[in-house]
Design an enzyme around this catalytic site. Structure first.
Site, PDB file in Angstrom:
ATOM      1  N   SER A 221       0.818  -1.204   0.000  1.00 32.48           N
ATOM      2  CA  SER A 221       0.000   0.000   0.000  1.00 32.48           C
ATOM      3  C   SER A 221       0.856   1.259   0.000  1.00 32.48           C
ATOM      4  CB  SER A 221      -0.911   0.014   1.228  1.00 32.48           C
ATOM      5  OG  SER A 221      -0.149   0.212   2.407  1.00 32.48           O
ATOM      6  N   GLU A 242       6.608  -0.710  -5.311  1.00 32.82           N
ATOM      7  CA  GLU A 242       5.444  -0.980  -6.164  1.00 32.82           C
ATOM      8  C   GLU A 242       4.218  -0.800  -5.284  1.00 32.82           C
ATOM      9  OE1 GLU A 242       5.673  -4.856  -7.861  1.00 32.82           O
ATOM     10  OE2 GLU A 242       7.549  -4.486  -8.927  1.00 32.82           O
ATOM     11  N   CYS A 276      -2.955  -4.908  -7.449  1.00 35.47           N
ATOM     12  CA  CYS A 276      -2.647  -3.492  -7.675  1.00 35.47           C
ATOM     13  C   CYS A 276      -2.984  -3.082  -9.104  1.00 35.47           C
ATOM     14  CB  CYS A 276      -1.189  -3.202  -7.357  1.00 35.47           C
ATOM     15  SG  CYS A 276       0.001  -4.132  -8.339  1.00 35.47           S
TER      16      CYS A 276
END
Length: 474
Positions: A221, A242, A276
């Protein structure tokens, strides 16, 4: 209990994992790393193994890495079962996750041999300029719970290919796959080159700040990514992050709307939307709004919720109770803010898995009125539809979030495609397809979706190696 990775000499810091389809079922037991002595032992083993490993020629390292990946593929069913038991996704998705990680890894095995040295023009006579790359050393890989095998592989393969050691900190919800990968690695690499360090996130950040690692790669996150970046900055080590996404697809026109919706739906609901790169916003021309909403809703209702080990299951449970509650809360808030609930929007009870974390696949229409639906990363099987009248408005809607990971456009207009390529503020762009990345393409995002070098692809060397300039005069 399926997995027992307790260290019976390391004290009582044991945590358990549970099957999200049946939360009363304990799947694994693990010893949490929480003291300096254990870290010292890990880092000492890693340093010794890395020194030995870095001496090997890159081509040899690539061959050894390829053999490791072939071994992983031979054990794919065992790894996939571990993923499904701890994460919940259908077994087929767990299998494909592992195989995709291996495919990316095989590309990186060759990439290491291609990027060790390059020449550059000299500014002086009788001088040759070289640009060299050397391993960084020992790296820390902090991995999330949604891809328990692919994310560790995405970090392990370039790290090993370029001559580093790697310490994997898996999610405490899904560590089994990382332990299995490490067991396989022990058959192919020096002892200690790849290790698992199960621990809490706060401990990992504190350890990062000490500077005892030579770099940290994190997937997760934005909020936790900020903490990791701050910890890395404290010790002046590179960070590769990422992070999240609120990914959008613009549907402007399509000669085959059914195929378009198949791709959009798959990109939205694989892994239960817990990716994601999941598409979570459909930005659709108003002329197509009704057809798109009804087509997506019909596909959502056709999914079969269930235990990921059941071959009939096409949508598994959410990974854990806290996340399950957060998806429910966010969806309820989105509807309260004015989004129109078309289908789903509540939990589901599955026979034989009555206490499982099952959430019905959800489609929200007219979601632009809800900040939650249009801006926040819900990270679940929730898809928001936002209509538009003008393509400039569509691009504004696409770019108005803090994220910039991936985006897609469906259109047959060359002019609109060019505008999309020029103006979409995302690291990965797809035209007339979903958001599935190739195994040899750079993977990463802009804005709050990433920091540092992209993973996978040629650019990965920017994080996994140190660049040196060399001048040879004679």
């Amino acid at each position: 209990m399926k997995f027992d990775y307790r260290d019976h000499n390391a004290g009582s810091n044991v945590f358990e994992t549970r099957n999200p389809a049946r939360p009363a079922e304990i799947v694994g037991a693990y010893t949490e790393m929480a003291n300096a002595a254990g870290v010292d032992a890990i880092l000492n083993r890693a340093a010794n193994a890395q020194a030995e490993w870095a001496e090997l020629p890159p081509v040899v390292r690539g061959d050894r890495l390829t053999a490791f990946l072939d071994d992983v593929i031979a054990n794919v069913e065992r790894i996939a079962e571990a993923i499904t038991l701890e994460q919940g996704k259908p077994l087929g998705e767990a299998r494909n996750e592992t195989l995709k990680g291996c495919a990316e890894g095989k590309f990186m095995a060759g990439e290491a041999a291609r990027q060790q040295m390059q020449t550059s023009a000299a500014a002086r006579p009788r001088v040759r300029n070289l640009i060299l790359r050397r391993p960084r050393g020992t790296l820390l890989a902090i991995c999330p719970w949604n891809f328990p095998a692919m994310t560790p592989l995405r970090k392990l393969c370039p790290a090993i290919a370029f001559g580093n050691a790697l310490v994997i900190k898996p999610s405490q919800f899904t560590p089994a796959a990382a332990f299995i990968l490490t067991e396989i690695a022990a058959r192919h690499f020096p002892a200690g080159l790849v290790q698992v360090m199960p621990c809490g996130g706060a401990f990992a950040s504190e350890l990062t700040a000490t500077g005892r690692f030579d770099g940290v790669s994190f997937t997760g996150s934005v909020a936790v990514g900020r903490k990791v970046a701050q910890a890395a900055a404290a010790s002046l080590i590179p960070a590769q992050l990422e992070l999240g996404g609120k990914n959008g697809v613009i549907i402007n026109d399509s000669q085959d709307l059914e195929s378009c919706l198949d791709q959009v739906f798959g990109a939205a609901f694989q892994t239960g939307g817990q990716r994601c790169t999941s598409l979570s916003r459909v930005i659709v021309h108003r002329d197509l709004q009704e057809s798109v909403v009804q087509g997506l809703a019909a596909r959502a209702r056709a999914l079969t919720l269930g235990d990921g080990l059941d071959p009939a299951t096409t949508l598994g449970p959410l990974c854990n109770g806290a996340h399950f509650d957060s998806v429910k809360t966010a969806t309820t808030r989105a509807v309260d803010e004015g989004a129109t609930l078309v289908t789903g929007g509540d939990s589901a009870t599955v026979a034989g898995c009555e206490s499982g974390y099952f959430y019905r696949p959800t489609v929200l229409d007219n979601a632009g009125v809800s900040r939650t639906a249009s801006q926040e990363e819900i990270f679940g099987p929730v898809l928001s539809v936002l209509p538009y009248d003008d393509f400039g408005e569509a691009l504004s809607l696409l770019n108005e979030t803090e994220y910039g990971l991936t985006s897609s456009l469906f259109s047959d207009s060359h002019a609109l495609i060019q505008r999309f390529l020029d103006e979409s503020q995302n690291g990965m762009l797809h035209v007339n397809n979903g958001t599935v990345p190739d195994v040899n393409m750079p993977f990463g995002g802009m804005k709050h979706s990433g920091l540092g070098a992209y993973s996978v692809g040629a650019s990965a060397s920017a994080f996994y190696t140190v660049e040196q300039s060399a001048y040879l005069a004679w």
